[in-house]
Enzyme design. Structure first.
Site, PDB file in Angstrom:
ATOM      1  N   THR A   1      33.637 -16.569   7.361  1.00  0.00           N
ATOM      2  CA  THR A   1      32.349 -17.260   7.586  1.00  0.00           C
ATOM      3  C   THR A   1      31.175 -16.281   7.491  1.00  0.00           C
ATOM      4  O   THR A   1      30.221 -16.501   6.741  1.00  0.00           O
ATOM      5  CB  THR A   1      32.352 -17.917   8.991  1.00  0.00           C
ATOM      6  OG1 THR A   1      33.496 -18.741   9.075  1.00  0.00           O
ATOM      7  CG2 THR A   1      31.119 -18.729   9.235  1.00  0.00           C
TER       8      THR A   1
ATOM      9  N   GLY B   1      31.723 -23.546  13.012  1.00  0.00           N
ATOM     10  CA  GLY B   1      31.900 -22.100  12.787  1.00  0.00           C
ATOM     11  C   GLY B   1      31.381 -21.256  13.933  1.00  0.00           C
ATOM     12  O   GLY B   1      31.146 -20.063  13.773  1.00  0.00           O
TER      13      GLY B   1
ATOM     14  N   LYS C   1      30.127  -8.479  24.943  1.00  0.00           N
ATOM     15  CA  LYS C   1      28.711  -8.278  24.603  1.00  0.00           C
ATOM     16  C   LYS C   1      27.966  -7.641  25.783  1.00  0.00           C
ATOM     17  O   LYS C   1      27.092  -6.782  25.589  1.00  0.00           O
ATOM     18  CB  LYS C   1      28.093  -9.620  24.198  1.00  0.00           C
ATOM     19  CG  LYS C   1      28.698 -10.162  22.892  1.00  0.00           C
ATOM     20  CD  LYS C   1      28.370 -11.625  22.671  1.00  0.00           C
ATOM     21  CE  LYS C   1      28.944 -12.132  21.353  1.00  0.00           C
ATOM     22  NZ  LYS C   1      28.880 -13.589  21.206  1.00  0.00           N
TER      23      LYS C   1
HETATM   24  N1  HSE Z   1      32.069 -17.087  19.226  1.00  0.00           N
HETATM   25  C1  HSE Z   1      30.848 -16.388  19.338  1.00  0.00           C
HETATM   26  C2  HSE Z   1      29.849 -17.292  20.034  1.00  0.00           C
HETATM   27  C3  HSE Z   1      30.347 -16.000  17.977  1.00  0.00           C
HETATM   28  O1  HSE Z   1      30.121 -18.479  20.190  1.00  0.00           O
HETATM   29  O2  HSE Z   1      28.796 -16.834  20.435  1.00  0.00           O
HETATM   30  C4  HSE Z   1      29.317 -14.926  17.995  1.00  0.00           C
HETATM   31  O3  HSE Z   1      29.756 -13.775  18.619  1.00  0.00           O
END
Ligand code: HSE
Length: 436
Positions: free
Chosen positions: A16, A190, A208
């Site tokens: 993606t 996505g 994060k």
């Molecule tokens: N799966 C993550 C989210 C994608 O939903 O934020 C970006 O890191």
């Protein structure tokens, strides 16, 4: 144009995000090339399946199934690692860095788990490692922390860092759709990770948070050293309570530093926020980060936190920085110095809390609950009871006055043991925005 230096880019992983990078570099090439004074060539990309149909046209001669061949291709200066995971991704990252190449990554788990080793490899071999896309999708939060806010010490950073969870919570709030239906839609769009537990159990946010903590405070707090909770226990009763009290529920990374004692605390948990705050109004797949700096005060960043285009925007920004660095040697700021700060003890962490308990609806239950909280000097601010769908049971929603984390956790342990309390209580912090 033909005299311009050529910069070859390789993409490991044309999923993606990889396809988004390919698409937008192709579209913006004239603009990027004229800004950079260089020709950009998307030289090769690795895929898992050569036969798969993709949303971008890539000539077959540019495709390979071997990401290592892309990472070590002598003609490629910039390698984008977009395959995810921490095994193969680590191998190809280190292989490219050891050849002195620059690596651009969206891989938060890799930065979080192996950041020091990766940065050291980049330093040692004269390459660079960029990872803007690893945190908060399209929001340039890494740049903000490293560059724009470099004058500051950060007393408090609150982050909505997972687009999937924010999308699910927003839709639970707006509609009465069930959690699995919304999750399925998030996946189709996505947003979600291949392993959705990373999103909904809070681990993606924790990765994060760890990266932000490092950039803000120069210290690595591994996810296993944080309290991490996801959104799977949030029920319509909580959403309803929040709505009635002008609050919103957000999965929040909380990074707090006492600027006098240096104590640091990092956690991830669903949290109640006043609707008057900017973060409470960050909805759908958007991420939001509120950063309180001692020089600048509060700054807030909002943008799409997941999805092809937002993430590609951050990857391309890193590619452009990497090219500027290659061509002109513009010095990127070095990584923060590793700095060990003491962790804040739970008894020094003070907040108001919300507590939801499913209870037997019979005489004496409430008094046992208040006796349990009183035992740990947790003072109740409000109590609300609603009928529950199960006969003879009720849902109790309490809020507390300011209390320390150790006391409330001890009280919750005690409450779980009470015969009148059914199942595990749900505990959420009510976030404060004063005194950062
Ligand atoms: N799966 C993550 C989210 C994608 O939903 O934020 C970006 O890191």
């Amino acid at each position: 144009m033909s005299d311009l230096p050529i910069v070859n880019i390789g993409i490991c992983g044309l999923g993606t995000v990889g396809q988004g990078v390919w698409k937008h570099i192709t579209r913006s090439k004239p603009k990027l090339e004229s800004r950079l004074g260089a020709r950009l060539v998307l030289k090769r990309a690795s895929v898992r399946n050569l036969a798969k149909k993709r949303g971008v046209r890539v000539g077959p001669s540019r495709l390979t199934t071997d990401p290592m061949a892309v990472a070590t291709d002598p003609g490629i200066q910039i390698v984008c690692e977009l395959i995810g995971g921490t095994t193969l991704a680590k191998e190809i990252t280190l292989a490219a860095l050891r050849l002195g190449k620059t690596v651009v990554s969206a891989n938060k788990a890799l930065v979080c788990d192996h950041g020091p080793e990766i940065f050291a490899a980049a330093r040692e071999h004269g390459g660079h490692y960029f990872f803007e896309a690893s945190v908060a999708g399209g929001i340039p939060i890494i740049k903000a922390l490293r560059e724009g806010l470099v004058a500051n010490r950060f007393g408090r950073i609150y982050g909505i860092l997972n687009g999937t969870c924010n999308y699910i919570l927003t839709r639970m709030e707006r509609e009465s759709l069930s959690y699995p239906v919304i999750l399925k839609e998030a996946k189709a769009l996505g947003y979600a990770e291949a392993d959705e537990a990373l999103d909904v159990e809070g681990w993606d946010t924790a990765h994060k948070a760890s990266i932000i903590t490092y950039l803000a405070h120069g210290t690595w707090v591994p996810t296993k050293a944080m309290g991490v909770a996801g959104i799977t226990q949030i029920a319509q009763a909580d959403i309803q309570f929040a709505r009635e009290h002008n609050l919103a529920i957000k999965l929040l990374a909380v990074i707090e530093r006492d600027l006098k004692t240096d104590e640091l605390a990092v956690s991830v948990a669903p949290t109640l926020l006043s609707r008057e705050t900017a973060l409470a109004n960050v909805n759908d797949v958007y991420n939001g980060v509120s950063v309180s700096g001692d020089v600048v005060g509060e700054t807030v960043y909002i943008g799409r936190g997941a999805g092809q285009d937002a993430t590609a925007s951050a990857v391309i920004s890193d590619i452009v920085d990497a090219i500027a660095l290659l061509l002109r040697g513009n010095a990127a700021l070095p990584e923060p110095v590793d700095h060990d700060c003491p962790r804040r003890l739970p008894e020094r962490s003070v907040s108001r809390y919300y507590l939801r308990l499913d209870v037997k609806d019979e005489p004496g239950v409430l008094s046992k609950i208040s006796a349990a909280t009183a035992r740990f000097k947790v003072s109740i601010a409000s109590v609300q009871q609603t009928a529950s769908s199960r006969k003879g049971t009720a849902t109790l929603m309490l809020t507390t006055h300011l209390t320390n984390e150790k006391a409330i956790l001890s009280a919750v342990t005690q409450l779980r043991r009470l015969a009148g309390v059914l199942g595990a209580p749900l505990l959420m912090r009510i976030a404060a925005f004063e005194d950062a």
